[in-house]
Design a protein around this motif. Structure first.
Motif, short mmCIF file in Angstrom:
data_model
loop_
_atom_site.label_atom_id
_atom_site.label_comp_id
_atom_site.label_asym_id
_atom_site.label_seq_id
_atom_site.Cartn_x
_atom_site.Cartn_y
_atom_site.Cartn_z
N UNK A 89 0.82 -1.21 0.00
CA UNK A 89 0.00 0.00 0.00
C UNK A 89 0.85 1.25 0.00
N UNK A 90 1.93 1.23 0.76
CA UNK A 90 2.85 2.36 0.80
C UNK A 90 3.50 2.57 -0.56
N UNK A 91 3.91 1.47 -1.20
CA UNK A 91 4.53 1.57 -2.54
C UNK A 91 3.54 2.14 -3.54
N UNK A 92 2.28 1.72 -3.47
CA UNK A 92 1.26 2.23 -4.38
C UNK A 92 1.02 3.72 -4.15
N UNK A 93 0.90 4.12 -2.90
CA UNK A 93 0.68 5.54 -2.60
C UNK A 93 1.86 6.40 -3.06
N UNK A 94 3.08 5.90 -2.88
CA UNK A 94 4.27 6.65 -3.30
C UNK A 94 4.32 6.77 -4.83
N UNK A 95 4.03 5.68 -5.52
CA UNK A 95 4.02 5.72 -6.99
C UNK A 95 2.94 6.65 -7.49
N UNK A 96 1.78 6.60 -6.85
CA UNK A 96 0.69 7.48 -7.26
C UNK A 96 1.04 8.94 -7.00
N UNK A 97 1.68 9.22 -5.88
CA UNK A 97 2.08 10.60 -5.58
C UNK A 97 3.05 11.12 -6.64
N UNK A 98 3.98 10.29 -7.07
CA UNK A 98 4.91 10.69 -8.13
C UNK A 98 4.16 10.95 -9.43
N UNK A 99 3.21 10.09 -9.75
CA UNK A 99 2.42 10.25 -10.96
C UNK A 99 1.60 11.54 -10.90
N UNK A 100 0.90 11.74 -9.79
CA UNK A 100 0.07 12.93 -9.66
C UNK A 100 0.90 14.21 -9.69
N UNK A 101 2.09 14.16 -9.11
CA UNK A 101 2.98 15.32 -9.15
C UNK A 101 3.40 15.62 -10.59
N UNK A 102 3.66 14.59 -11.37
CA UNK A 102 4.11 14.79 -12.75
C UNK A 102 2.98 15.24 -13.67
N UNK A 103 1.80 14.63 -13.53
CA UNK A 103 0.73 14.89 -14.49
C UNK A 103 -0.43 15.74 -13.94
#
Length: 163
Positions: A89-103
């Motif tokens: 869950x932590x890995x998913x939230x971190x990946x999503x945060x990176x995605x949301x920051x980029x796009x």
């Protein structure tokens, strides 16, 4: 409609005979684009579920950037399967945060046909691979994923209709 007929009516019949606002509300649960939902509701009745699905698909190709933004604002990350480790869950939230920051918007992916046990891996893989996209390319991929999600959700809403 008599109670007995209402009880045996197909979901498609109920959709076709609902008031315009009720039909649009149903569609908004599939894809939160007001223009998309109103367009589909205005073209009722549909002769069968495949006709409605084809119209939904076609209308999704016509989403404007504002329509996409409206739809994306209502989306959230897919639910994690029961029993998922906290680290996942932590890995998913971190990946999503990176995605949301980029796009600048939530990550969406259609997992139709993917076994629940593979959903987390596919989601993480999707986020990581799509982080390499340029913004215009990702907008097109996101629009396609929203179109696929809308179709999946609409098929679920119409389960049993037109078959």
């Amino acid at each position: 409609m008599p109670a007995q007929t209402r009880a045996t009516a197909t979901p498609l019949h109920l959709f076709n005979t609902a008031g315009p606002e009720d039909a649009a509300r149903t569609l908004l649960t599939c894809l939160h684009s007001t223009r998309w939902a109103r367009r589909l509701a205005a073209h009722r009745p549909y002769p069968d579920a495949p006709a409605l699905l084809a119209a939904a698909d076609e209308a999704a190709y016509d989403l404007t950037p504002d329509d996409l933004a409206e739809a994306l604002a209502a989306e959230s990350l897919p639910d994690l399967p029961a029993g998922t480790y906290a680290a996942a869950g932590t890995a998913l939230r971190a990946a999503h945060a990176a995605y949301e920051s980029r796009f600048g918007h939530v990550f969406v992916i259609c997992l139709d046909g993917i076994p629940a046990a593979e959903a987390l891996d596919r989601t993480l893989e999707g986020i990581r691979s799509r982080l390499a996209n340029d913004p215009e390319e990702e907008r097109a991929v996101t629009a396609e994923e929203l179109r696929r999600l809308a179709g999946q959700r609409l098929r679920h809403a119409l389960r049993g209709a037109g078959r």
